[in-house]
Design an enzyme around this catalytic site. Structure first.
Site, PDB file in Angstrom:
ATOM      1  CB  SER A   1      -8.737   5.790   7.000  1.00 29.73           C
ATOM      2  OG  SER A   1      -8.186   4.756   7.799  1.00 29.73           O
TER       3      SER A   1
ATOM      4  CG  ASN B   1       2.432   3.459   0.865  1.00 35.41           C
ATOM      5  OD1 ASN B   1       3.098   2.547   0.364  1.00 35.41           O
ATOM      6  ND2 ASN B   1       2.504   3.778   2.153  1.00 35.41           N
ATOM      7  CD1 TRP B   2      -0.531   0.779  -4.795  1.00 34.20           C
ATOM      8  CD2 TRP B   2       0.308  -0.911  -6.007  1.00 34.20           C
ATOM      9  NE1 TRP B   2      -1.151   0.804  -6.020  1.00 34.20           N
ATOM     10  CE2 TRP B   2      -0.644  -0.226  -6.786  1.00 34.20           C
ATOM     11  CE3 TRP B   2       0.977  -1.992  -6.577  1.00 34.20           C
ATOM     12  CZ2 TRP B   2      -0.969  -0.592  -8.098  1.00 34.20           C
ATOM     13  CZ3 TRP B   2       0.671  -2.370  -7.879  1.00 34.20           C
ATOM     14  CH2 TRP B   2      -0.299  -1.675  -8.627  1.00 34.20           C
ATOM     15  CE  LYS B   3       0.263   1.684   3.964  1.00 31.20           C
ATOM     16  NZ  LYS B   3      -0.374   1.816   5.266  1.00 31.20           N
TER      17      LYS B   3
ATOM     18  N   GLY C   1      -3.246   4.568   1.055  1.00 30.16           N
ATOM     19  CA  GLY C   1      -2.776   3.192   1.163  1.00 30.16           C
ATOM     20  C   GLY C   1      -3.773   2.226   0.548  1.00 30.16           C
ATOM     21  N   GLY C   2      -4.557   1.592   1.396  1.00 30.50           N
ATOM     22  CA  GLY C   2      -5.468   0.529   0.962  1.00 30.50           C
ATOM     23  C   GLY C   2      -6.306   0.878  -0.265  1.00 30.50           C
TER      24      GLY C   2
ATOM     25  CD  GLU D   1       0.612   8.592   5.548  1.00 29.73           C
ATOM     26  OE1 GLU D   1      -0.205   8.275   4.684  1.00 29.73           O
ATOM     27  OE2 GLU D   1       1.570   7.879   5.867  1.00 29.73           O
TER      28      GLU D   1
ATOM     29  N   GLY E   1      -4.948   2.769   8.084  1.00 31.41           N
ATOM     30  CA  GLY E   1      -5.480   1.415   7.978  1.00 31.41           C
ATOM     31  C   GLY E   1      -6.552   1.090   9.004  1.00 31.41           C
TER      32      GLY E   1
HETATM   33  P1  PGA Z   1      -4.299   3.810   4.485  1.00 25.08           P
HETATM   34  O1  PGA Z   1      -2.706   4.036   4.529  1.00 25.08           O
HETATM   35  O2  PGA Z   1      -4.843   4.701   3.397  1.00 25.08           O
HETATM   36  O3  PGA Z   1      -4.474   2.351   4.153  1.00 25.08           O
HETATM   37  O4  PGA Z   1      -4.834   4.172   5.828  1.00 25.08           O
HETATM   38  C1  PGA Z   1      -2.148   5.290   4.300  1.00 25.08           C
HETATM   39  C2  PGA Z   1      -0.651   5.236   4.439  1.00 25.08           C
HETATM   40  O5  PGA Z   1      -0.141   4.511   5.301  1.00 25.08           O
HETATM   41  O6  PGA Z   1       0.078   5.893   3.653  1.00 25.08           O
END
Ligand code: PGA
Length: 247
Positions: free
Chosen positions: A210, A11-13, A231-232, A165, A171
């Site tokens: 995370s 998920n690149w957001k 995400g990140g 999640e 994050g």
């Molecule tokens: P994160 O985000 O891996 O940066 O914690 C995960 C998400 O929100 O899907």
């Protein structure tokens, strides 16, 4: 008992420009002919280009949200039909950032799921408790309530995934321990079976929050964890590939 095919979705957001397609291509090259299902969900403006760039590879492209309607006066929004038209195969729905910042309710998420199904997109439906809810002993109640409220009956027989999640793990670098993850994933599985019958055994339940190369193997080998929503750590091909290889 059947088991789900693992899915690792990035998920690149709101991150990535046209030149970030190079990272996506590097992922496609690095995964080769993996048995794991792999997806990248970039900002919607990159979906068409990315779908073209990754055509013929093992990496699917997905959206991060979709409107519940197909067309209309909804300035700034994107419909599931548009995502599919641009080449998306999946769509993340009900992410906690949207539930929080845009006040998305379970009922709205359920409508968005129907929109995704109308256009052949595989929804990844996100659920998760806040730290306050966990500390109040309500994690299971909140998460199973979200599953019941956000997943319409029309999902029966369709391909979809649920992503657990915990909001406090997104994050932050914090992650639940495996017994905590297994407890919630087990409760989600039971809820899915109650809603959809035994066929719900093949629905992948992803963990998200995370996930990074250093903790991926441990988390991905927890019971009932059928992949990850990342995400990140999905923004850099090397990190994302290391997570895929940890399955
Ligand atoms: P994160 O985000 O891996 O940066 O914690 C995960 C998400 O929100 O899907």
């Amino acid at each position: 008992m059947k088991s789900p095919t693992p899915l690792i979705a990035g998920n690149w957001k709101m991150n990535g420009l046209a030149n970030s397609l190079a990272e996506a291509k590097a992922v496609a090259q690095g995964v080769g002919a993996t048995q794991v299902r792999v997806a990248i969900c970039p900002p919607s403006i990159l979906i068409a280009q990315m779908s073209e760039a990754l055509a013929g590879s093992k990496v699917l492209v997905g959206g991060q949200d979709a409107h519940a309607d197909d067309t209309g006066a909804f300035t700034g929004d994107i419909s599931a039909e548009m995502l599919a038209d641009a080449g998306a195969k999946l769509v993340i729905l009900g992410h906690s950032e949207r539930r929080d910042a845009y006040r998305e309710s379970d009922a709205l998420v359920a409508k968005k799921v129907l929109a995704a199904l109308r256009h052949g997109l595989e929804p990844i439906i996100c659920v998760g408790e806040t730290l306050e809810q966990r500390n109040a002993g309500k994690a299971l109640e909140v998460v199973t309530g979200q599953v019941r409220g956000s997943l319409p009956a029309e999902l029966k027989g369709k391909a979809f995934a649920v992503a657990y999640e915990p909001v406090w793990a997104i994050g932050t670098g914090l992650t639940p321990n495996n017994p905590q993850i297994e407890e919630v994933h087990g409760a989600i599985r039971e809820t899915l079976k109650a809603m959809f019958g035994e066929e719900a055994e093949v629905v992948p339940i992803l963990y998200g929050g995370s996930v990074k190369p250093s903790n991926a193997a441990e988390i991905l080998h927890a019971r009932e964890v059928g992949g990850a929503l990342v995400g990140g750590a999905s923004l850099k091909a090397a990190d994302f590939l290391a997570i895929i290889q940890a399955v």
